[in-house]
Motif scaffolding. Structure first.
Motif, PDB file in Angstrom:
ATOM      1  N   LYS A   1      -1.814   2.970  -1.899  1.00  0.00           N
ATOM      2  CA  LYS A   1      -0.799   2.623  -0.906  1.00  0.00           C
ATOM      3  C   LYS A   1      -0.912   1.138  -0.645  1.00  0.00           C
ATOM      4  CE  LYS A   1      -0.309   7.089   1.046  1.00  0.00           C
ATOM      5  NZ  LYS A   1      -0.004   7.857   2.206  1.00  0.00           N
TER       6      LYS A   1
ATOM      7  N   SER B   1      -4.850   0.330  -0.444  1.00  0.00           N
ATOM      8  CA  SER B   1      -5.779   1.337   0.046  1.00  0.00           C
ATOM      9  C   SER B   1      -5.615   2.625  -0.740  1.00  0.00           C
ATOM     10  CB  SER B   1      -5.513   1.603   1.534  1.00  0.00           C
ATOM     11  OG  SER B   1      -6.315   2.655   2.001  1.00  0.00           O
TER      12      SER B   1
ATOM     13  N   ASP C   1      -6.715   5.556   0.762  1.00  0.00           N
ATOM     14  CA  ASP C   1      -6.885   6.529   1.844  1.00  0.00           C
ATOM     15  C   ASP C   1      -8.320   7.001   2.003  1.00  0.00           C
ATOM     16  OD1 ASP C   1      -4.282   6.446   2.718  1.00  0.00           O
ATOM     17  OD2 ASP C   1      -3.633   8.114   1.453  1.00  0.00           O
TER      18      ASP C   1
END
Length: 167
Positions: A121, A86, A88
């Motif tokens: 992430k 991801s 974010d």
């Protein structure tokens, strides 16, 4: 009395002879073991064939032998672990698989190309909801058939129990 027997009697009566004999026997065993059981590299006795292609092969072989491994931690292979990637944003996470892992980072397989240098992430798909997302930097991305092989570096080394979730 025999002089050899008197000399032997003198040495066996001394308290330091037993450790001395043990040291001599251990030294002898060490030297004999090194002589017969240590594998030594074979010496190169043949001269390589002359020509342009042989120079390339010889240079490649010499280069590969002299290059040290640049990794600070060895990579381990294992079962592929499904992960989410991801950035974010509001977009849904990207699905990927961990191919190999180390303390320093991960090697992933993903379906789409990722930009080198970008920070994402990552989190194992089967991890509990309390498991943290781990920040990674994309170091390399290359096509591998219909998939992309992505080399990632952890920005901060995760805790051991979090690292175990990646396989």
């Amino acid at each position: 009395m025999n002089p050899l027997l008197s000399l032997l009697t003198f040495f066996t009566d001394q308290p330091w002879t037993i450790p001395l004999i043990g040291l001599l026997v251990a030294s002898l065993a060490f030297m004999m073991g090194r002589r017969w059981f240590v594998v030594r590299p074979a010496a190169v006795t043949e001269k390589p064939a002359e020509g342009p292609s042989s120079n390339l092969v010889t240079a490649t072989v010499l280069t590969k032998k002299s290059e040290p491994d640049r990794r600070s931690a060895p990579r381990r292979k294992g079962n592929r672990v499904e992960v989410y990637l991801s950035d974010d944003s509001k977009r849904p996470p990207i699905l990927g698989w961990v191919v190999d892992r180390s303390i320093g980072g991960l090697s992933l397989i993903v379906e789409h190309s990722l930009n080198e240098g970008s920070v994402l992430k990552v989190r194992p798909r089967q991890a509990p909801q309390t498991a943290p997302w781990t920040a990674i930097e994309i170091r390399s991305c290359r096509a591998d058939g219909g998939e992309w092989e992505v080399g990632c570096r952890f920005l901060k080394t995760p805790q051991w129990n979090d690292l175990l979730l990646f396989g």
